[in-house]
Scaffold this active site. Structure first.
Site, PDB file in Angstrom:
ATOM      1  N   CYS A 128       0.841  -1.212   0.000  1.00  0.00           N
ATOM      2  CA  CYS A 128       0.000   0.000   0.000  1.00  0.00           C
ATOM      3  C   CYS A 128       0.871   1.255   0.000  1.00  0.00           C
ATOM      4  O   CYS A 128       1.481   1.575  -0.999  1.00  0.00           O
ATOM      5  CB  CYS A 128      -0.972  -0.039   1.175  1.00  0.00           C
ATOM      6  SG  CYS A 128      -2.312   1.161   1.019  1.00  0.00           S
TER       7      CYS A 128
ATOM      8  N   HIS B 282      -3.574  -5.525   1.191  1.00  0.00           N
ATOM      9  CA  HIS B 282      -2.888  -5.744   2.466  1.00  0.00           C
ATOM     10  C   HIS B 282      -2.832  -7.224   2.859  1.00  0.00           C
ATOM     11  O   HIS B 282      -3.720  -7.695   3.567  1.00  0.00           O
ATOM     12  CB  HIS B 282      -3.611  -4.986   3.576  1.00  0.00           C
ATOM     13  CG  HIS B 282      -3.384  -3.511   3.545  1.00  0.00           C
ATOM     14  ND1 HIS B 282      -2.328  -2.918   4.188  1.00  0.00           N
ATOM     15  CD2 HIS B 282      -4.074  -2.515   2.942  1.00  0.00           C
ATOM     16  CE1 HIS B 282      -2.380  -1.598   3.994  1.00  0.00           C
ATOM     17  NE2 HIS B 282      -3.422  -1.326   3.234  1.00  0.00           N
TER      18      HIS B 282
ATOM     19  N   GLU C 128      -1.043  -8.573   5.100  1.00  0.00           N
ATOM     20  CA  GLU C 128      -0.898  -8.729   6.556  1.00  0.00           C
ATOM     21  C   GLU C 128      -2.246  -8.700   7.270  1.00  0.00           C
ATOM     22  O   GLU C 128      -2.344  -9.060   8.433  1.00  0.00           O
ATOM     23  CB  GLU C 128       0.057  -7.669   7.113  1.00  0.00           C
ATOM     24  CG  GLU C 128      -0.538  -6.288   7.364  1.00  0.00           C
ATOM     25  CD  GLU C 128      -0.702  -5.450   6.094  1.00  0.00           C
ATOM     26  OE1 GLU C 128      -0.542  -6.003   4.985  1.00  0.00           O
ATOM     27  OE2 GLU C 128      -1.015  -4.245   6.225  1.00  0.00           O
TER      28      GLU C 128
END
Lengths: 240, 84
Positions: A86, A203, A205
């Site tokens: 990002c 994302h 994560e």
């Protein structure tokens, strides 16, 4: 395998990323303050999501002149893995480690939701545990993910298989309706020529644990570990 | 002292979602004759340079390196002697 998570002022996904490496992968990880310059001993450096330096002027524009960014080209040149997520992707573009630039989302809205991605290239250190054409779900959260590159650069990315992820429909079709931000070619992630620098807007994560309801991002981390393991083996064979 | 006024704009042909939205807003207000709107940035720098030539050179360098992104943006600037 040793991971580093760069912390800029106003990074805000640094702790999530650290958590995944530490708790989910169980590998050593440390934060790297943006004023640091030494990347010795790291195998993978992650530029996390957030709004580094407030995203003032342009997303990533000021962060790319942080001291740590001076060491990153040499680190990548030695074959170290660099993952920009990002805002980290935006920083890599501003730094010229990846080609192109981000424009404001065509909707002018900050998009915070799940998207579907087609994995276009599985021969990278970051995607080798996925299948070519596999459709995965990942969350996005950005206002400037509208990827742009001039036609020559775009053709080069295409030709060299460096478009790694594209926004797609559930059936894996690359359609305008599946594009959350107006990015050219529905591009969600690209890599450098060598393949060891990847930037992506979604994302991983945030989708690597079942408690979060989605583990589609886990493949990125598993790919990194698998690639690193294979690289170490090759090195061991060479040294025999 | 010199004052640099810098205009950073999206390159021709680069989609400008902000400009489009502003144009739509103006149209909603009844301004129908607006053919196009482009939104850019305006920066004012006060420079402690010995002469204009050096000030201009510095501004150009700063624009190329940071203030504009050459992939999507163009810039123009004017340098004037500041009154301070």
């Amino acid at each position: 395998m040793r991971f580093g998570v760069v912390v800029f002022p106003a990074s805000n996904c640094d702790m999530d990323t650290y958590h995944v490496v530490d708790q989910v992968l169980g590998h050593p990880v440390s934060y790297i303050w943006h004023r640091e310059q030494n990347l010795d001993g790291f195998d993978c450096v992650i530029l996390p999501g957030g709004f580094a330096y407030g995203d003032y002027l342009r997303a990533g524009a000021i962060a790319r002149f942080a001291p740590i960014m001076e060491s990153l080209p040499a680190f990548a040149g030695r074959g170290g893995l660099v993952l920009g997520i990002c805002n980290g992707f935006q920083v890599l573009l501003e730094a010229g480690l990846l080609p192109g630039a981000m424009r404001r989302n065509d909707s002018l809205q900050f998009r915070c939701r799940d998207v579907l991605l087609r994995v276009e290239n599985v021969r990278t250190p970051f995607t080798n545990r996925y299948r070519t054409g596999e459709v995965i779900r990942m969350p996005i959260a950005h206002g400037e993910g509208n990827y742009y590159a001039d036609p020559e650069t775009l053709a080069e990315l295409e030709r060299e298989g460096r478009i790694v992820f594209r926004y797609c429909s559930a059936a894996g079709e690359i359609l305008p309706a599946a594009n959350p931000n107006g990015a050219l070619g529905n591009i969600a992630g690209i890599c450098n020529r060598r393949g060891n620098v990847l930037g992506l807007m979604p994302h991983p994560e945030r989708c690597s644990e079942s408690i979060l309801g989605n583990t589609d991002g886990l493949g990125i981390w598993q790919s990194i570990l698998h690639w690193w393991g294979a690289a170490r083996e090759q090195e061991a064979v060479r040294n025999v | 002292m010199f004052e640099a006024r810098i205009y950073v704009t999206l390159k021709e042909g680069i989609l400008d979602p902000q400009g489009k939205a502003v144009k739509g807003g103006l149209a909603n207000m009844g301004y129908q004759g607006v053919a196009d709107v482009r939104v850019g940035k305006f920066l004012v720098l006060t420079l402690d340079s010995p002469d204009r030539r050096q000030a201009e050179q510095l501004v150009r360098e700063m624009c190329d390196r940071l203030l504009a992104n050459p992939v999507i943006e163009d810039y123009t600037f004017e340098v004037q002697e500041a009154s301070s």
